[in-house]
Motif scaffolding. Structure first.
Motif, PDB file in Angstrom:
ATOM      1  N   UNK A 208       0.749  -1.305   0.033  1.00 48.39           N
ATOM      2  CA  UNK A 208      -0.106   0.007  -0.136  1.00 48.39           C
ATOM      3  C   UNK A 208       0.831   1.417   0.166  1.00 48.39           C
ATOM      4  N   UNK A 209       2.027   0.957   0.185  1.00 49.62           N
ATOM      5  CA  UNK A 209       3.118   2.307   0.263  1.00 49.62           C
ATOM      6  C   UNK A 209       3.191   2.597  -1.348  1.00 49.62           C
ATOM      7  N   UNK A 234      -2.903   8.231  12.282  1.00 51.49           N
ATOM      8  CA  UNK A 234      -2.451   8.059  10.979  1.00 51.49           C
ATOM      9  C   UNK A 234      -2.822   6.627  10.576  1.00 51.49           C
ATOM     10  N   UNK A 235      -2.371   5.834  11.687  1.00 50.09           N
ATOM     11  CA  UNK A 235      -2.678   4.362  11.411  1.00 50.09           C
ATOM     12  C   UNK A 235      -4.037   4.133  10.999  1.00 50.09           C
ATOM     13  N   UNK A 236      -5.032   4.810  11.943  1.00 47.96           N
ATOM     14  CA  UNK A 236      -6.578   4.453  11.920  1.00 47.96           C
ATOM     15  C   UNK A 236      -6.952   5.089  10.480  1.00 47.96           C
ATOM     16  N   UNK A 237      -6.539   6.160  10.042  1.00 47.93           N
ATOM     17  CA  UNK A 237      -6.861   6.357   8.651  1.00 47.93           C
ATOM     18  C   UNK A 237      -6.254   5.537   7.573  1.00 47.93           C
ATOM     19  N   UNK A 238      -5.023   5.264   7.807  1.00 48.10           N
ATOM     20  CA  UNK A 238      -4.469   4.256   6.974  1.00 48.10           C
ATOM     21  C   UNK A 238      -5.201   2.947   6.684  1.00 48.10           C
ATOM     22  N   UNK A 241      -8.319   3.123   4.843  1.00 49.61           N
ATOM     23  CA  UNK A 241      -7.831   3.073   3.440  1.00 49.61           C
ATOM     24  C   UNK A 241      -7.601   1.251   3.106  1.00 49.61           C
ATOM     25  N   UNK A 242      -6.729   0.882   3.795  1.00 50.52           N
ATOM     26  CA  UNK A 242      -6.613  -0.510   3.681  1.00 50.52           C
ATOM     27  C   UNK A 242      -7.817  -1.401   3.728  1.00 50.52           C
ATOM     28  N   UNK A 250      -6.927  -6.345  -3.772  1.00 51.21           N
ATOM     29  CA  UNK A 250      -5.850  -5.859  -3.163  1.00 51.21           C
ATOM     30  C   UNK A 250      -5.005  -4.989  -4.351  1.00 51.21           C
ATOM     31  N   UNK A 251      -4.421  -5.940  -5.185  1.00 56.32           N
ATOM     32  CA  UNK A 251      -3.498  -5.441  -6.218  1.00 56.32           C
ATOM     33  C   UNK A 251      -4.407  -4.340  -7.198  1.00 56.32           C
TER      34      UNK A 251
END
Ligand code: NGF
Length: 292
Positions: A208-209, A234-238, A241-242, A250-251
């Motif tokens: 995801x980077x 920020x992990x929560x927002x990330x 998204x994930x 995924x891809x």
């Protein structure tokens, strides 16, 4: 050798609809990672690169293009692991000649290899290439679990410099960190980057980077500074998204997001589903509006 710590995108590969490599698109993905995501390095030939569905020549082509495009701007790790040891050695030699900073190899999978067989696999690649090696441990896909005592045996070889730890076993991660303070440990699950960083990983390698690299760095650096509350936000927002990415393919979805950013990320390689349905494309647009 470059500094191998930090944020590494697991490089996506752009394919044309007929499954051939889209070189222009691949170069754009690499540039996007360097110029916009500001990553410290790329992990080339991993799961995210759809590597295990490619021929040896295609894998080489991707290593060549990635090195040619990235040059010396960032660190490059070549994942050469294969259940075919001869192929792994051939790819390892090729990436070494191209000037990759380290090799990495997934633990040999499918057959139930014994630990001595796994150890011999790594030692053969190292002996034949002379390159440093990062063990790629991803038990949920390979079924191969390596414990602390076995890592100790592998790390007796000074060329085995670290492990890409794609697992949620944080007890094992803590034990490894304590036992091997000088080896590189990379977090492999982007959605668990904060707890992995608190446990002392040296970096992270993630799919995801390619689209969320800037937030990934913020989580990593804030956590290293002990600013856990800020990192957690920020992990929560990330993870929102994930969650959206994982629920939509995924891809394919990461490629869709890159396309929205003007990058020709192209199709996936069959037998993976090549592209998104209209409904999935709508989700991509929503994710872009909300998170990019
Ligand atoms: O895609 C997978 C496999 N894992 C990646 C990463 O560990 C793979 C992870 O970023 C990788 O680095 C590589 O070999 O290309 C996840 O995609 C992410 O955390 C979402 O679950 O499942």
């Amino acid at each position: 050798m470059k500094n191998l710590k930090g944020i590494f995108s697991a490089l996506l590969v752009s394919f044309n609809e007929d499954g051939t490599i889209n070189e222009k698109g691949l170069r754009q993905i690499i540039r996007h990672n360097i110029d916009k995501m500001k990553v410290d390095g790329l992990y080339v030939g991993g799961s995210t690169g759809e590597n295990f569905m490619l021929s040896t020549e295609e894998k080489k082509e991707i290593f060549r293009i990635a090195k040619d495009e990235a040059g010396d701007a960032i660190a490059l790790i070549a994942q050469v692991g294969s259940v075919n040891l001869k192929e792994a050695v051939e790819l390892g030699k090729y990436a070494t000649e191209l000037g990759y900073d380290s090799l990495s190899a997934v633990t040999p999978f499918y057959y139930k290899f014994s630990f001595p067989e796994i150890k011999n696999f790594y030692e053969t690649i190292i002996r034949e290439t002379g390159s440093p090696m990062i063990v790629y441990s991803i038990p949920f896909l390979t079924g191969v679990n390596i414990g602390v005592a076995q890592f100790a045996e592998l790390f007796e070889n000074p060329k085995i410099i670290g492990v890409k730890f794609t697992a949620g076993d944080f007890y094992l991660l803590e034990r490894l960190r304590k036992a091997f303070p000088n080896h590189l440990i990379y977090a492999g699950f982007d959605e668990m980057m904060l707890p992995a960083t608190v446990l002392g990983v040296d970096g992270a390698i993630g799919s995801t980077f390619n689209v969320n690299g800037v937030r990934a760095r913020q989580i990593f650096e804030l956590a290293q500074q002990g600013k856990i509350k800020e990192a957690f936000e920020i992990q929560n927002v990330t993870n929102d998204l994930i969650e959206g990415i994982l629920g939509n393919g995924l891809y394919q979805t990461i490629k869709g997001l890159l396309e929205e950013e003007g990058v020709q990320a192209g199709y996936c390689r069959e037998p993976m589903t090549k592209s998104l349905t209209d409904a999935q494309k709508k989700v991509v647009k929503e994710l872009k509006a909300k998170f990019l």
